[in-house]
Structures are given as structure tokens and as C-alpha cells.
Enzyme design. Structure first.
Site, PDB file in Angstrom:
ATOM      1  N   GLU A   1       0.561  -1.120  -0.062  1.00 55.57           N
ATOM      2  CA  GLU A   1       0.137   0.496  -0.117  1.00 55.57           C
ATOM      3  C   GLU A   1       1.092   0.977  -0.450  1.00 55.57           C
ATOM      4  OE1 GLU A   1      -4.161  -0.321   2.077  1.00 55.57           O
ATOM      5  OE2 GLU A   1      -3.039  -1.669   3.428  1.00 55.57           O
TER       6      GLU A   1
ATOM      7  N   GLU B   1      -3.084  -9.848   4.446  1.00 64.20           N
ATOM      8  CA  GLU B   1      -4.601  -9.342   4.507  1.00 64.20           C
ATOM      9  C   GLU B   1      -5.356 -10.716   4.493  1.00 64.20           C
ATOM     10  OE1 GLU B   1      -3.011  -7.166   2.564  1.00 64.20           O
ATOM     11  OE2 GLU B   1      -2.675  -5.223   3.404  1.00 64.20           O
TER      12      GLU B   1
HETATM   13  C1  1HE Z   1       6.771  -8.475  11.563  1.00 65.56           C
HETATM   14  C2  1HE Z   1       5.880  -8.445  10.509  1.00 65.56           C
HETATM   15  C3  1HE Z   1       4.539  -7.635  10.525  1.00 65.56           C
HETATM   16  C4  1HE Z   1       7.583  -9.897  10.387  1.00 65.56           C
HETATM   17  N1  1HE Z   1       4.442  -6.748  11.708  1.00 65.56           N
HETATM   18  N2  1HE Z   1       6.574  -7.849  13.439  1.00 65.56           N
HETATM   19  N3  1HE Z   1       2.142  -8.267   7.231  1.00 65.56           N
HETATM   20  C5  1HE Z   1       2.260  -9.553   7.339  1.00 65.56           C
HETATM   21  O1  1HE Z   1       1.265 -10.709   6.624  1.00 65.56           O
HETATM   22  C6  1HE Z   1       3.922 -10.245   6.691  1.00 65.56           C
HETATM   23  C7  1HE Z   1       4.175 -10.383   8.000  1.00 65.56           C
HETATM   24  N4  1HE Z   1       5.748 -10.982   7.508  1.00 65.56           N
HETATM   25  C8  1HE Z   1       5.768 -12.638   6.860  1.00 65.56           C
HETATM   26  O2  1HE Z   1       5.633 -12.502   5.986  1.00 65.56           O
HETATM   27  C9  1HE Z   1       8.349 -11.936   7.131  1.00 65.56           C
HETATM   28  O3  1HE Z   1       7.975 -11.734   7.953  1.00 65.56           O
HETATM   29  C10 1HE Z   1       8.692 -11.779   5.718  1.00 65.56           C
HETATM   30  C11 1HE Z   1       7.697 -12.414   4.397  1.00 65.56           C
HETATM   31  C12 1HE Z   1       8.005 -10.294   5.458  1.00 65.56           C
HETATM   32  C13 1HE Z   1      10.053 -11.658   6.576  1.00 65.56           C
HETATM   33  O4  1HE Z   1      10.166 -13.180   6.441  1.00 65.56           O
HETATM   34  P1  1HE Z   1      11.395 -13.282   6.953  1.00 65.56           P
HETATM   35  O5  1HE Z   1      11.741 -14.665   7.484  1.00 65.56           O
HETATM   36  O6  1HE Z   1      12.696 -12.578   6.456  1.00 65.56           O
HETATM   37  O7  1HE Z   1      11.384 -12.986   8.480  1.00 65.56           O
HETATM   38  P2  1HE Z   1      10.728 -13.059   9.395  1.00 65.56           P
HETATM   39  O8  1HE Z   1      11.488 -13.755  10.753  1.00 65.56           O
HETATM   40  O9  1HE Z   1       9.428 -13.884   9.757  1.00 65.56           O
HETATM   41  O10 1HE Z   1      10.469 -12.014  10.073  1.00 65.56           O
HETATM   42  C14 1HE Z   1      11.968 -11.421  11.467  1.00 65.56           C
HETATM   43  C15 1HE Z   1      11.056 -10.327  12.742  1.00 65.56           C
HETATM   44  O11 1HE Z   1      10.128  -9.185  12.344  1.00 65.56           O
HETATM   45  C16 1HE Z   1      10.032 -11.949  13.393  1.00 65.56           C
HETATM   46  O12 1HE Z   1       9.947 -11.204  15.027  1.00 65.56           O
HETATM   47  P3  1HE Z   1      11.467 -12.359  16.044  1.00 65.56           P
HETATM   48  O13 1HE Z   1      10.985 -11.427  17.328  1.00 65.56           O
HETATM   49  O14 1HE Z   1      10.597 -12.517  15.785  1.00 65.56           O
HETATM   50  O15 1HE Z   1      12.712 -11.347  15.578  1.00 65.56           O
HETATM   51  C17 1HE Z   1       8.860 -11.252  13.130  1.00 65.56           C
HETATM   52  O16 1HE Z   1       7.682 -11.627  13.813  1.00 65.56           O
HETATM   53  C18 1HE Z   1       9.137  -9.946  12.738  1.00 65.56           C
HETATM   54  N5  1HE Z   1       8.079  -9.091  11.464  1.00 65.56           N
HETATM   55  N6  1HE Z   1       6.710  -8.740   9.680  1.00 65.56           N
HETATM   56  C19 1HE Z   1       5.247  -7.691  13.146  1.00 65.56           C
HETATM   57  N7  1HE Z   1       4.235  -7.588   9.844  1.00 65.56           N
HETATM   58  C20 1HE Z   1      -2.591  -0.217   6.490  1.00 65.56           C
HETATM   59  S1  1HE Z   1      -3.463  -1.981   6.788  1.00 65.56           S
HETATM   60  C21 1HE Z   1      -1.845  -2.933   6.163  1.00 65.56           C
HETATM   61  C22 1HE Z   1      -2.694  -4.505   6.717  1.00 65.56           C
HETATM   62  C23 1HE Z   1      -1.302  -5.408   6.733  1.00 65.56           C
HETATM   63  O17 1HE Z   1      -0.130  -5.106   6.676  1.00 65.56           O
HETATM   64  S2  1HE Z   1      -1.978  -6.725   6.955  1.00 65.56           S
HETATM   65  C24 1HE Z   1      -0.027  -7.433   6.405  1.00 65.56           C
HETATM   66  C25 1HE Z   1       0.743  -7.680   7.468  1.00 65.56           C
END
Ligand code: 1HE
Length: 259
Positions: A113, A133
Site C-alpha cells: 500500500e 491480509e
Molecule cells: C513482524 C512483521 C509484521 C515480520 N508485524 N512483526 N504483514 C504480513 O502479514 C507479513 C508478515 N511477515 C512475513 O511474512 C515475513 O516476516 C517476511 C516475508 C516479511 C520476512 O520474512 P523473514 O523470514 O525475513 O523474517 P521473519 O523471521 O518472519 O521476521 C523477522 C521478525 O520480524 C520477527 O520477529 P522476531 O521478534 O521473532 O525476530 C517477525 O515476527 C517480525 N515481523 N513482519 C510485526 N508485519 C493499513 S492496513 C495493512 C494491513 C497489513 O499490512 S496486513 C499484512 C501484515
């Protein structure tokens, strides 16, 4: 000169404002504080800026909404939260200068977005696009329902959200998510190069492209033609436009060259 915001910084490189999402440990996920910081940053861009580049630190451009903040929100808070995103991305899209996004890695959810609100998107080969989402039981809230169908069509966005389909960098360029595709690691360089070119345009031309064109494109044709004529009249009357045309006629300005 570098200005620091929360998980966000702004570095002026000449007349280019270079903005970095700086929360790599959380994949540049955007919490409320960062969304407000983005809004403030675009409201207060230095007057010297003629173009901007937005990129993400680390392996990914942006993982979207910070999901850890979503848990306790009720309907009314959800409404205001979405409107806050709208306000911030509106400042970016209708701000003072064109913004070029340099994309790599995850460009997902609110990250897509955010990218969609920028004026030009340059992706490297590592980029991938998704709207998780759908599978998280939520909906887009950062303007994606308006901006993303305009880039790729309603059918493709529906498919992305219903099935969790992820587009690769190559596919993204083909369907219109990014206008440029470059080898891995080169998105920022290409975005800076393009920003340098954009910064040389007459400011009124850039203004017309950012503020008039998207509105004209949404108007019924008859009104659109009329608004176009008004914008054209204003743009061509600027002294800078006259000088540029004179330079071309005198053989002093660049010709259009075959790509
Ligand atoms: C996060 C987030 C997040 C990572 N919020 N903490 N977005 C999503 O659903 C995407 C979610 N994220 C992923 O699918 C993956 O993290 C990625 C593909 C982006 C990256 O993967 P990777 O293997 O490089 O990283 P990781 O091991 O998954 O994440 C590293 C850390 O970042 C980990 O935290 P840690 O404390 O365990 O190290 C994750 O929890 C954290 N992390 N993404 C919070 N999104 C205006 S409305 C918009 C609505 C949306 O955007 S919904 C979609 C949200």
C-alpha cells in the site's frame, strides 16, 4: 544532513530527499508511530527537495502493518487507524515532490500500500508482492483498495487477497506493480538516477503530474479534457516552460532519443 524519526530517517543528497525505513529487525513493519512519522516527514520535507526516494533497510522493503499492534483494536479504533494510514499516504502522494520507491524483498500488505502511493516504483529481482491480509482475516486499510486496482486491476487484487497469490519481481513489472525492474541490489541506485532526472523538470510540470493527472484520470472525459486544458495553459505560461522551449528551438536542449 540527516533527520531522524522513529525507525525512519531522511537524508538530503543535494536536492533529493532520501527516506529510509529503518526497522530491519522487524522487516520494516509499520506501527502507528512510524505511520505518523511518515506523515510528519512528508509534511515537513525540506524546501530544497525536488524529488524523493523511499527505500527499506535490510533484506526487505516493508512487511506491512505491525501485526503486534493489531490484537486489541475495536471497530471504532480500526476505522481511525485506517484513516490515519490514509492521511499519511495522502501526504506522500499529494506532497510537494514526486516519490520514487526502491523495492526489494517483501513488499507486502501495508508495504505494498505504501509503495502504491509512490509515483514511480523500481524493483530489483528479489522483490515479491503479496497481500496477506486475506489469510490473516483482515482487509487492506492503507488505501490499497483504491490504489492497487488502479495499478493492476480489481481482478488481480481480488485473486491476491482470496488465494494469497504472491507475484514475483518479473511478474510485478509485467502487470504494472513496478515500472522498472533491475538486477538485485540495484533498485536504490536506479531510483536515485531517476530522481535526479525528475528533479530537473520544471516544478510546475511535476506538480501537474502529481496533483492534476490522477484527478483528471478519474474525471468523466468531458471534464477531464477541460481540466487538462486548464492545467496545460497554466504550465505553458510559466517562464521556465518558455525558456525550455526556446532552448530546444535554438538546438540547445536534448532531443528525444530512441530507447
Ligand atoms: C513482524 C512483521 C509484521 C515480520 N508485524 N512483526 N504483514 C504480513 O502479514 C507479513 C508478515 N511477515 C512475513 O511474512 C515475513 O516476516 C517476511 C516475508 C516479511 C520476512 O520474512 P523473514 O523470514 O525475513 O523474517 P521473519 O523471521 O518472519 O521476521 C523477522 C521478525 O520480524 C520477527 O520477529 P522476531 O521478534 O521473532 O525476530 C517477525 O515476527 C517480525 N515481523 N513482519 C510485526 N508485519 C493499513 S492496513 C495493512 C494491513 C497489513 O499490512 S496486513 C499484512 C501484515
Amino acid at each position: 544532513m540527516t533527520q531522524k524519526y522513529l525507525h525512519l530517517d531522511l537524508d538530503m543528497r543535494g536536492d533529493i530527499a532520501v527516506i529510509r525505513l529503518a526497522r530491519p529487525a522487524k522487516r520494516n513493519a509499520l506501527g502507528d508511530a512510524q505511520v505518523l512519522a511518515l506523515r510528519d516527514l512528508f509534511e515537513n520535507l525540506p524546501a530544497a527537495a525536488r524529488a524523493a526516494v523511499l527505500y527499506g533497510e535490510g533484506e526487505h522493503f516493508c512487511a506491512g502493518l505491525d501485526l503486534s499492534e493489531l490484537q486489541e483494536r475495536d471497530a471504532s479504533q480500526g476505522l481511525h487507524h485506517s484513516r490515519m494510514w490514509h492521511a499519511a499516504l495522502d501526504r506522500l502522494q499529494y506532497g510537494p515532490v514526486p516519490v520514487i520507491a526502491a523495492l526489494h524483498g517483501a513488499v507486502v500488505g501495508g508495504g505494498l500500500e505504501l509503495a502504491s502511493a509512490c509515483h514511480i516504483r523500481v524493483a530489483d529481482e528479489s522483490a515479491f508482492y503479496g497481500l496477506p491480509e486475506g489469510s490473516r482475516g483482515i482487509f487492506v486499510g492503507g488505501g490499497g483498495a483504491v490504489r492497487i486496482p488502479r495499478l493492476i486491476g480489481t481482478a488481480r487484487m481480488t485473486d491476491m487477497m482470496l488465494t494469497g497469490r504472491v507475484y514475483s519481481a518479473e511478474e510485478g513489472e509485467r502487470i504494472g506493480l513496478a515500472q522498472y525492474l533491475v538486477p538485485q541490489g540495484q533498485a536504490l541506485g536506479k531510483a536515485l538516477e531517476l530522481a535526479g532526472r525528475v528533479a530537473q523538470n520544471a516544478p510546475l510540470t511535476n506538480y501537474a503530474l502529481m496533483h492534476a493527472l490522477p484527478r483528471i484520470a478519474e474525471q468523466p472525459a468531458d471534464q477531464g479534457f477541460f481540466t487538462e486544458a486548464l492545467m496545460a495553459a497554466v504550465a505553458q505560461s510559466a517562464p521556465e516552460a518558455k525558456d525550455r522551449v526556446k532552448d530546444f528551438l535554438a538546438g540547445k536542449a536534448a532531443k528525444v532519443k530512441k530507447a
